[in-house]
Design a protein around this motif. Structure first.
Motif, PDB file in Angstrom:
ATOM      1  N   ALA A 497     -35.910 111.596  45.423  1.00  0.00           N
ATOM      2  CA  ALA A 497     -34.826 112.465  45.889  1.00  0.00           C
ATOM      3  C   ALA A 497     -35.332 113.456  46.934  1.00  0.00           C
ATOM      4  N   TYR A 498     -36.520 114.032  46.690  1.00  0.00           N
ATOM      5  CA  TYR A 498     -37.099 114.952  47.671  1.00  0.00           C
ATOM      6  C   TYR A 498     -37.425 114.213  48.974  1.00  0.00           C
ATOM      7  N   GLU A 499     -37.931 113.011  48.863  1.00  0.00           N
ATOM      8  CA  GLU A 499     -38.332 112.265  50.047  1.00  0.00           C
ATOM      9  C   GLU A 499     -37.125 111.893  50.904  1.00  0.00           C
ATOM     10  N   ILE A 500     -36.018 111.587  50.265  1.00  0.00           N
ATOM     11  CA  ILE A 500     -34.796 111.227  50.990  1.00  0.00           C
ATOM     12  C   ILE A 500     -34.319 112.380  51.871  1.00  0.00           C
ATOM     13  N   LEU A 501     -34.650 113.605  51.477  1.00  0.00           N
ATOM     14  CA  LEU A 501     -34.247 114.766  52.273  1.00  0.00           C
ATOM     15  C   LEU A 501     -34.820 114.723  53.684  1.00  0.00           C
ATOM     16  N   LYS A 502     -35.894 113.947  53.880  1.00  0.00           N
ATOM     17  CA  LYS A 502     -36.489 113.823  55.211  1.00  0.00           C
ATOM     18  C   LYS A 502     -35.535 113.139  56.193  1.00  0.00           C
ATOM     19  N   LEU A 503     -34.537 112.432  55.662  1.00  0.00           N
ATOM     20  CA  LEU A 503     -33.578 111.736  56.528  1.00  0.00           C
ATOM     21  C   LEU A 503     -32.406 112.629  56.931  1.00  0.00           C
ATOM     22  N   GLU A 504     -32.333 113.836  56.362  1.00  0.00           N
ATOM     23  CA  GLU A 504     -31.242 114.740  56.725  1.00  0.00           C
ATOM     24  C   GLU A 504     -31.326 115.130  58.202  1.00  0.00           C
ATOM     25  N   PRO A 505     -30.205 115.614  58.795  1.00  0.00           N
ATOM     26  CA  PRO A 505     -28.910 115.878  58.174  1.00  0.00           C
ATOM     27  C   PRO A 505     -28.064 114.609  58.014  1.00  0.00           C
ATOM     28  N   PHE A 506     -27.354 114.542  56.883  1.00  0.00           N
ATOM     29  CA  PHE A 506     -26.494 113.393  56.617  1.00  0.00           C
ATOM     30  C   PHE A 506     -25.068 113.686  57.074  1.00  0.00           C
ATOM     31  N   GLY A 507     -24.399 112.632  57.488  1.00  0.00           N
ATOM     32  CA  GLY A 507     -23.016 112.754  57.923  1.00  0.00           C
ATOM     33  C   GLY A 507     -22.606 111.476  58.618  1.00  0.00           C
ATOM     34  N   ALA A 508     -21.558 111.555  59.435  1.00  0.00           N
ATOM     35  CA  ALA A 508     -21.091 110.380  60.165  1.00  0.00           C
ATOM     36  C   ALA A 508     -22.224 109.826  61.025  1.00  0.00           C
ATOM     37  N   GLY A 509     -22.450 108.513  60.947  1.00  0.00           N
ATOM     38  CA  GLY A 509     -23.491 107.877  61.736  1.00  0.00           C
ATOM     39  C   GLY A 509     -24.871 107.962  61.130  1.00  0.00           C
TER      40      GLY A 509
END
Length: 602
Positions: A497-509
């Motif tokens: 879960a912490y590692e996925i934060l590296k892909l932020e910011p999340f949103g359209a596209g």
């Protein structure tokens, strides 16, 4: 050293869901995933998620750490940017009064506030005008423009509107009022009467960044004006401190997220850097909205879109249209606190109004079997025009079809439209206007609006059904939902879960990764939420016992679909496969793993 030569991942099997969807693991280049894993020392799961985005290896670093310096284009590569910047500088130097004419949504409010803050900082006489959503409608109108001229305005800058305001801007020109249009909505062959039309979606525009929100275009305008002022030593000569443009990125991030434009490329850099500025809480308006919403954790794109944005929008929807722009541009603490409190009240009222309109629209659609049409239309004289956009989005999600919700008054309908991927509603609205079926209208692919005479609604509906039918059929026949990887209960953990934060910011596209988590046992489940429509679950696994083998999850609005009955079943011990996002639940200062369940597959 070159990565090992591994074959690309083959097409994975399709999993059928209880909601009637098809789910499949997203194809990716396994060699690229391995190279990313090795070069950046990240997990193989995260490396797969990056490989899925079809980025080159040399693009990964900028994706993980996007910067304005790397992403920002030359603003003067936009058509008419030179004319706009030079005219604004002329107005500033000659102490002319500038009025920013903005839209009443978040993009319009942030665009207006950004320009006012910048122009105020360089010494301009500047005010904001936001039209009343109910009385004046969207975009410039001749009465307002001429009134601005008569009350001392020399230059109007329209933001997030104006591209198709042909008649009002023609009247403004006749009155002697000068106008600059800063917009991002789809243009037509005709251009409005203005000194400059700066819009990445002009039909004759070759600018690369087509997906900017209006606030992004406004930021480029500020960069252009600032560059010219700096070149002529304006700041030194006038003993004015040069504005720090990067400090305005909090507004750019807010408007970009809330206008649901793709968070890729330049937009991703805007939001990534803007969220860092928001942490400083330097904008009193954003700070007070965070406080009134009891937001005690770092602000993310999610909070901008679902916590801060709706409160700003509430002013235009059910309150006073100018509240959002005033809140975001003010430096008066007392004024900001009062506006933030009012917006919070308006947001609560908006939710109640929205729920009533949604229920009535669904009854109309079901009763008349409108869901069988390619495009869903629903109309009523009882519906508040301020909430029809939200209702259109909810209806679109339920039926997976382009949707127009129309508020009727005195024989005239005002509509808000939302579309599905691959179906361009904005272009269809432009064609409908060209064919004389609507009075006004425009927008972009996923969201649009129009005004229409009530007696023309059946013909318009028929036209849009025919215009969009083939695209909708193609979408439905080729519609597959994708997850990134298959996990077991062990790999679905807090570290991931912490590692996925590296892909932020999340949103359209740039949506948050979804995963298929297999062979889970339902240990506990219960209804939660004010209306008891959500389900909280505790899962275990066939092969793991004890508290360490537990996984907490929540499924929002589960009881509105078949998924709720399965999750809440008294027959505990059932084995399920879930499609879910890996999430961190911040509670009482602690971080806990929680999966957000979207679907069940067999």
């Amino acid at each position: 050293m070159k990565p090992a030569q591994l074959p690309q991942s083959q097409n994975s099997p399709i999993f059928k869901s209880i909601l009637g969807k098809n789910w499949q693991q997203k194809h990716h280049d396994e060699r690229l995933a391995l190279a990313i894993h090795q070069k950046f020392d990240i997990s193989q799961i995260l490396a797969k998620s990056l490989a899925i985005k079809n980025l080159e290896l040399n693009q990964i670093e900028n994706f993980l750490e996007p910067t304005i310096k790397h992403s920002l284009p030359d603003p003067f590569s936009l058509l008419d940017m030179d004319k706009a910047a030079e005219k604004i500088i002329h107005a500033v130097k000659n102490k002319q009064k500038i009025t920013i004419f903005g839209d009443y949504d978040v993009d319009g409010a942030t665009s207006s506030a950004l320009l006012k803050r910048f122009l105020r900082a360089v010494g301009a006489k500047v005010e904001i005008y936001i039209p009343d959503r109910i009385l004046e409608g969207y975009g410039p109108n001749a009465v307002a423009l001429i009134n601005l001229k008569n009350t001392g305005t020399d230059l109007v800058i329209t933001v997030d509107c104006g591209t198709t305001a042909f008649a009002p801007l023609e009247e403004a020109k006749k009155s002697g009022l000068e106008v600059i249009v800063i917009d991002h909505h789809l243009g037509a062959l005709q251009k409005p009467q203005a000194i400059a039309v700066v819009n990445p979606n002009r039909l004759d525009e070759t600018f690369e960044h087509k997906n900017l929100a209006a606030v992004g275009v406004c930021f480029l305008l500020c960069v252009a004006v600032n560059k010219l002022l700096r070149a002529e030593n304006y700041y030194e000569n006038n003993k004015i401190e040069e504005p720090k443009l990067l400090n305005y990125l909090d507004l750019v991030a807010l408007g970009t997220v809330c206008d649901v434009v793709p968070l890729t490329g330049l937009n991703r850099a805007f939001v990534n850097q803007g969220l860092k500025i928001i942490k400083n809480r330097s904008n009193l308006g954003i700070k007070n909205l965070c406080d009134i919403a009891s937001l005690n954790e770092p602000c993310s794109a999610y909070h901008l879109g679902f916590v801060i944005g709706p409160r700003i929008n509430a002013g235009g929807r059910v309150g006073k249209s100018d509240l959002g722009a005033r809140l975001l541009s003010s430096e008066n603490e007392n004024e900001v606190q009062k506006i933030a409190a009012d917006l919070d009240i308006f947001n609560k009222q908006r939710k109640d109004i929205e729920q009533n309109v949604l229920e009535e629209a669904q009854k109309q659609i079901e009763k008349n079997k409108i869901y069988e049409k390619s495009v869903i239309f629903a109309a009523s004289e009882n519906w508040h025009p301020g909430v029809i956009g939200i209702v259109a989005a909810r209806i679109k999600e339920k039926y997976n079809k382009p949707t127009a919700i129309i508020s009727l008054e005195n024989g005239l309908g005002k509509a808000s439209c939302r579309s599905i991927n691959g179906v361009d509603f904005g272009s269809a609205i432009i064609k409908a206007r060209t064919n004389g079926l609507i009075n006004e209208g425009g927008g972009h692919a996923m969201a649009a609006g129009f005004s229409v005479s009530q007696n023309k609604i059946p013909d318009l509906h028929q036209f849009l059904n025919a215009e969009l039918e083939s695209d909708i059929l193609y979408h439905n026949e080729n519609s597959t939902n994708y997850f990134h990887d298959i996990l077991d209960i062990n790999s679905a953990n807090l570290q991931l879960a912490y590692e996925i934060l590296k892909l932020e910011p999340f949103g359209a596209g740039n949506s948050k990764p979804k995963f298929l988590i297999k062979d889970l046992l339902i240990v506990e489940s219960s209804l939660i939420g004010k209306d008891q429509s959500h389900v909280r679950c505790v899962f275990s696994s066939k092969n793991i016992t004890g508290l360490n083998g537990r996984l907490n999850g929540v499924c929002f609005k589960a009881m509105e679909e078949k998924i709720g009955a399965i999750l809440i079943s008294k027959n505990k011990g059932n084995s399920v496969n879930i499609i879910a996002q890996i999430n961190i639940n911040h509670w009482m200062g602690n971080d806990n793993l929680q999966v957000i369940i979207e679907d069940l597959v067999v």
